[in-house]
Motif scaffolding. Structure first.
Motif, PDB file in Angstrom:
ATOM      1  N   LEU A   1       0.819  -1.207   0.000  1.00 34.20           N
ATOM      2  CA  LEU A   1       0.000   0.000   0.000  1.00 34.20           C
ATOM      3  C   LEU A   1       0.859   1.266   0.000  1.00 34.20           C
TER       4      LEU A   1
ATOM      5  N   ARG B   1      -5.899   5.209   1.124  1.00 33.40           N
ATOM      6  CA  ARG B   1      -5.680   3.805   1.479  1.00 33.40           C
ATOM      7  C   ARG B   1      -6.791   2.863   1.016  1.00 33.40           C
TER       8      ARG B   1
ATOM      9  N   GLU C   1      -6.105  -0.036  -1.732  1.00 31.76           N
ATOM     10  CA  GLU C   1      -6.281  -1.431  -1.332  1.00 31.76           C
ATOM     11  C   GLU C   1      -7.218  -2.152  -2.294  1.00 31.76           C
TER      12      GLU C   1
ATOM     13  N   TYR D   1       1.092   4.106  -2.782  1.00 31.70           N
ATOM     14  CA  TYR D   1       0.804   5.501  -2.461  1.00 31.70           C
ATOM     15  C   TYR D   1       1.950   6.410  -2.917  1.00 31.70           C
TER      16      TYR D   1
END
Length: 322
Positions: A160, A289, A293, A164
């Motif tokens: 993750l 997030r 995901e 990002y």
């Protein structure tokens, strides 16, 4: 009804929906173990993508058609193989579970009337029985994938954060666009000649829009055939990933004040004008997030699904005749 149409399309991935063209019914595209995949099934599965082919070069159109038909056939072969696995493993779904899925689709589309729901299905070439059969297959396939693919799909915190960082780098280099457009509509069943006539009309509008002092908003109100015509073709501000890919590519490539060449989408030909551009501030990790995901889960699921289907295919007797 867009959600229902999309749901019908996704459910159709689990088995043919409507009656195929008569001239293709008896042709065999492939044999998977003892199951036959008719050419009509392949044609039907590829139909939405085939309808979007608009390259003026006949050779390129033929190449694109061949590639889309191959992709559709590979998908159908994978489904046949998974259906065999479902039968062998004794995976089942109850009528109640199908009822719940039908009810969920109706809730999403605010359809409370049985007759209205059946009318929408008929417009998509479906009956209630065929639609329920497709939903049942969807449930069964989802259960198979949870058993065979699900345990392999994991998204770590490191995954993750890496995603990002990639997003933040791209976002810091990107911008947000405020654009207007003028649409020349093209019927989905239009002939190549009709598509070309619409393109020429859009090209004439683009040339008109580039004249010094031309008010693009006024031109859009007068000439656009899209729903935004009354607002002068105003699309507001948008980031990447919001618009159709072909539309977006042109919008972000244009400079402020530039007018594009005609751009083709499923709706027809668009002439774009970029009014303004501005820098975009990246969303925080906490905000991004859930989206990251979901994206990573989808990507990893697709990857392991492809591997699983290839494993099934290696063990099966698949004879491609197309």
């Amino acid at each position: 009804m867009k959600k229902l149409v999309a749901f019908v399309a996704s459910a159709a991935l689990l088995g043919g929906a409507s009656t195929a063209r008569a001239e293709l019914v008896d042709k065999v595209a492939a044999v998977v173990n003892r199951d036959i995949i008719a050419m009509s099934e392949v044609q039907q599965r590829a139909a939405p993508e085939l309808s979007r082919i608009n390259d003026p070069d006949p050779r390129k159109r033929a190449e694109q058609r061949t590639a889309l038909m191959k992709t559709a056939l590979d998908t159908l072969i994978g489904e046949k193989l998974m259906e065999s696995e479902i039968t062998e493993m004794g995976i089942t779904a109850t009528e109640g579970e199908v009822d719940e899925l039908v009810a969920d689709v109706r809730r999403q589309n605010n359809i409370t009337d049985d007759a209205q729901f059946e009318q929408v299905l008929v417009s998509e070439g479906l009956t209630m029985k065929s639609y329920r059969d497709m939903l049942r297959k969807r449930i069964l396939r989802d259960r198979l994938l949870r058993m065979k693919v699900g345990p392999k799909v994991k998204v770590t915190e490191e995954d993750l954060k890496a995603a990002y960082n990639q997003y933040a780098r791209a976002e810091s280099e990107d911008s947000e666009v405020h654009a207007r457009h003028i649409l020349v509509q093209v019927d989905p069943k239009a002939t190549p000649e009709q598509v070309e006539a619409a393109r020429k009309k859009a090209d004439g509008i683009a040339q008109e829009a580039r004249r010094p002092g031309m008010d693009f908003a006024a031109l859009a109100r007068a000439r656009s055939e899209g729903p935004s015509a009354a607002d002068g073709g105003d699309l507001g501000w948008f980031k990447r990933g919001v618009m159709v890919a072909a539309f977006e590519k042109v919008a972000f490539a244009l400079k402020e004040g530039d007018v594009s060449e005609p751009v083709r989408t499923n709706f027809g030909w668009h002439v774009l004008k970029v009014e303004e551009k501005r820098a975009v501030a990246a969303e925080s990790y906490e905000e991004m997030r859930p989206k990251l995901e979901s994206k990573l889960l989808t990507e990893k699921t697709d990857k392991f699904l492809d591997q699983y289907v290839q494993e099934l295919r290696q063990k099966a007797n698949v004879d491609v005749k197309m």
